[in-house]
Scaffold this motif. Structure first.
Motif, mmCIF file in Angstrom:
data_model
loop_
_atom_site.group_PDB
_atom_site.id
_atom_site.type_symbol
_atom_site.label_atom_id
_atom_site.label_comp_id
_atom_site.label_asym_id
_atom_site.label_seq_id
_atom_site.Cartn_x
_atom_site.Cartn_y
_atom_site.Cartn_z
ATOM 1 N N PHE A 88 0.994 -1.162 0.051
ATOM 2 C CA PHE A 88 -0.086 0.022 -0.052
ATOM 3 C C PHE A 88 0.962 1.069 0.129
ATOM 4 N N ILE A 89 0.709 2.086 -0.821
ATOM 5 C CA ILE A 89 1.295 3.206 -1.205
ATOM 6 C C ILE A 89 0.528 4.465 -0.359
ATOM 7 N N LEU A 90 0.722 4.834 0.762
ATOM 8 C CA LEU A 90 -0.438 5.776 1.385
ATOM 9 C C LEU A 90 -0.026 7.013 0.955
ATOM 10 N N ILE A 91 -0.844 7.555 0.141
ATOM 11 C CA ILE A 91 -0.864 9.098 -0.403
ATOM 12 C C ILE A 91 -1.359 10.080 0.479
ATOM 13 N N ASN A 92 -2.671 9.600 0.799
ATOM 14 C CA ASN A 92 -3.368 10.715 1.657
ATOM 15 C C ASN A 92 -4.304 9.782 2.338
ATOM 16 N N GLY A 93 -4.224 9.971 3.964
ATOM 17 C CA GLY A 93 -5.277 9.345 4.695
ATOM 18 C C GLY A 93 -6.636 9.919 5.121
ATOM 19 N N GLU A 94 -6.644 11.029 4.597
ATOM 20 C CA GLU A 94 -7.881 11.952 5.050
ATOM 21 C C GLU A 94 -9.165 11.507 4.438
ATOM 22 N N LYS A 95 -10.042 11.787 4.871
ATOM 23 C CA LYS A 95 -11.582 11.407 4.459
ATOM 24 C C LYS A 95 -11.820 12.086 3.023
ATOM 25 N N LYS A 96 -12.046 11.419 1.999
ATOM 26 C CA LYS A 96 -12.330 11.641 0.965
ATOM 27 C C LYS A 96 -13.700 12.568 0.517
ATOM 28 N N LYS A 97 -13.764 13.512 -0.267
ATOM 29 C CA LYS A 97 -14.762 14.702 -0.253
ATOM 30 C C LYS A 97 -15.903 14.090 -1.017
ATOM 31 N N ILE A 98 -15.645 13.190 -1.937
ATOM 32 C CA ILE A 98 -16.716 12.324 -2.449
ATOM 33 C C ILE A 98 -16.941 10.946 -2.002
ATOM 34 N N SER A 99 -17.979 10.457 -1.487
ATOM 35 C CA SER A 99 -17.992 9.081 -1.024
ATOM 36 C C SER A 99 -18.159 8.097 -2.163
ATOM 37 N N SER A 100 -17.756 6.862 -1.854
ATOM 38 C CA SER A 100 -17.909 5.842 -3.215
ATOM 39 C C SER A 100 -19.315 5.907 -3.613
ATOM 40 N N ARG A 101 -20.190 5.950 -2.704
ATOM 41 C CA ARG A 101 -21.780 5.668 -3.095
ATOM 42 C C ARG A 101 -22.270 6.614 -3.942
ATOM 43 N N GLU A 102 -21.842 8.002 -3.443
ATOM 44 C CA GLU A 102 -22.061 9.181 -4.415
ATOM 45 C C GLU A 102 -21.482 8.947 -5.753
ATOM 46 N N GLY A 103 -20.008 8.800 -5.686
ATOM 47 C CA GLY A 103 -19.108 8.640 -7.081
ATOM 48 C C GLY A 103 -19.955 7.713 -7.836
ATOM 49 N N MET A 104 -20.282 6.601 -7.366
ATOM 50 C CA MET A 104 -20.997 5.581 -8.323
ATOM 51 C C MET A 104 -22.188 6.067 -8.736
ATOM 52 N N ALA A 105 -22.937 6.561 -8.099
ATOM 53 C CA ALA A 105 -24.341 6.978 -8.595
ATOM 54 C C ALA A 105 -24.173 7.890 -9.733
ATOM 55 N N HIS A 106 -23.251 8.997 -9.220
ATOM 56 C CA HIS A 106 -23.071 10.023 -10.530
ATOM 57 C C HIS A 106 -22.613 9.734 -11.815
#
Length: 328
Positions: A178-196
């Motif tokens: 795992f290359i940890l680039i950013n551990g912050e909470k993402k702005k667009i959830s997976s659920r929102e991204g899928m639906a869009h």
């Protein structure tokens, strides 16, 4: 009776992206994953007569009503199955950065499913647990199994669950970096991204048209323990999934500058004779599939660009652990 469960994250090698039924969490396509040992969740569930509402404690911190909603919805489904009206105290420890594209929902909801089932005396066979876990998070259904698993998309609640493909990988020794680039909470959830994406992406039909070919190649590669074939389809499938987001309206991406850098370094590693292949979920962090015999060489290559503390090594994990604990 307190139910306890420990479940590991799984990383999809052939992704699912998009749902055909949001309520039942039915995906648009099958998916194939590898369960890994580095990240996991532990959950304890106790249904209590004295509670007037559900309580959710995550990493020793009581969660707000808003943050408890997803857990509460899952508990309502479980209450319907068991015909209990009791509320529950849920304590969970996530050994995964939450909502950063590291499959925290998969391990978290799988562990919740196992502990709830144990506490309420619901069926504990793998298919029942997989189906129940899906109610909380689609990808959680695959965390019931160790090694490789495939989520059958199904047509309804009864037919959508994961099955094992190869759980014992002794003869197929793999690793994931795992290359940890950013551990912050993402702005667009997976659920929102899928639906869009499903609703607006001009590229989405192409994703669905080619997914069966990717699934077939991955199944064959796993059965034959053909690392190069598995790696190639893993990387290709991830890039196609992220490509659908660039075709959405408006377009979006989970990539960060470090994501692009990591992908370039994996390409360089292959040029230098180190077979390794990347994948990314809905987040900026990059996962690299490699054979254990080449792990040391890959780490040596990556450490020239990334800090050692940002490189996490994982190996295939066993499946879910579930047990009952007596009240004290």
């Amino acid at each position: 009776m307190i139910g306890y469960s420990k479940a590991h994250t799984n990383i999809a090698l052939i992704k699912y992206w998009g749902k055909k039924d949001e309520k039942l969490m039915l995906p648009m396509n099958n998916s194939i994953s590898l369960t890994i040992d580095a990240f996991y969740s532990e959950t304890w569930v106790n249904f209590k007569k004295e509670l007037t509402k559900d309580v959710f404690i995550l990493n020793d911190k009581k969660q707000s009503e808003k943050e408890t909603t997803k857990v509460e919805k899952f508990l309502n489904d479980a209450r319907s199955l068991s015909q209990t009206k009791l509320f529950a105290e849920v304590k969970s420890v996530n050994h995964v950065p939450t909502a950063a594209g590291l499959a925290s929902s998969a391990s978290g909801m799988a562990a919740l499913a196992g502990s709830v089932a144990a506490s309420l005396d619901l069926p504990l066979d793998n298919i029942s647990l997989s189906r129940l876990a899906r109610h909380g998070s689609g990808s959680a259904c695959r965390s019931i199994y160790g090694g490789f698993a495939e989520w059958e998309q199904g047509q309804d609640d009864l037919t959508s669950y994961a099955v094992p493909l190869k759980e014992n990988l002794t003869s197929f020794p793999l690793a994931m970096v795992f290359i940890l680039i950013n551990g912050e909470k993402k702005k667009i959830s997976s659920r929102e991204g899928m639906a869009h994406t499903v609703k607006t992406s001009a590229f989405y039909p192409g994703w669905l048209e080619t997914i069966e070919e990717d699934l077939a190649q991955a199944r064959t590669a796993i059965a034959k323990e053909d690392f190069l074939s598995l790696g190639e389809v893993t990387e290709r499938n991830a890039l196609k999934m992220h490509g659908t987001m660039l075709g959405a309206n408006p377009p979006f991406t989970y990539f960060a500058p470090g994501t692009i850098k990591a992908m370039a370094e994996i390409a360089k590693a292959r040029e230098n004779g180190i077979p390794a292949f990347f994948t990314m979920d809905a987040g900026p962090n990059v996962k690299v599939l490699v054979e254990q015999k080449n792990l040391k060489s890959l780490l040596g290559h990556l450490e020239k660009t990334f800090p050692k503390e940002d490189l996490v090594v994982a190996f295939p994990s066993k499946g879910i652990e579930v047990k009952k604990e007596n009240l004290i």
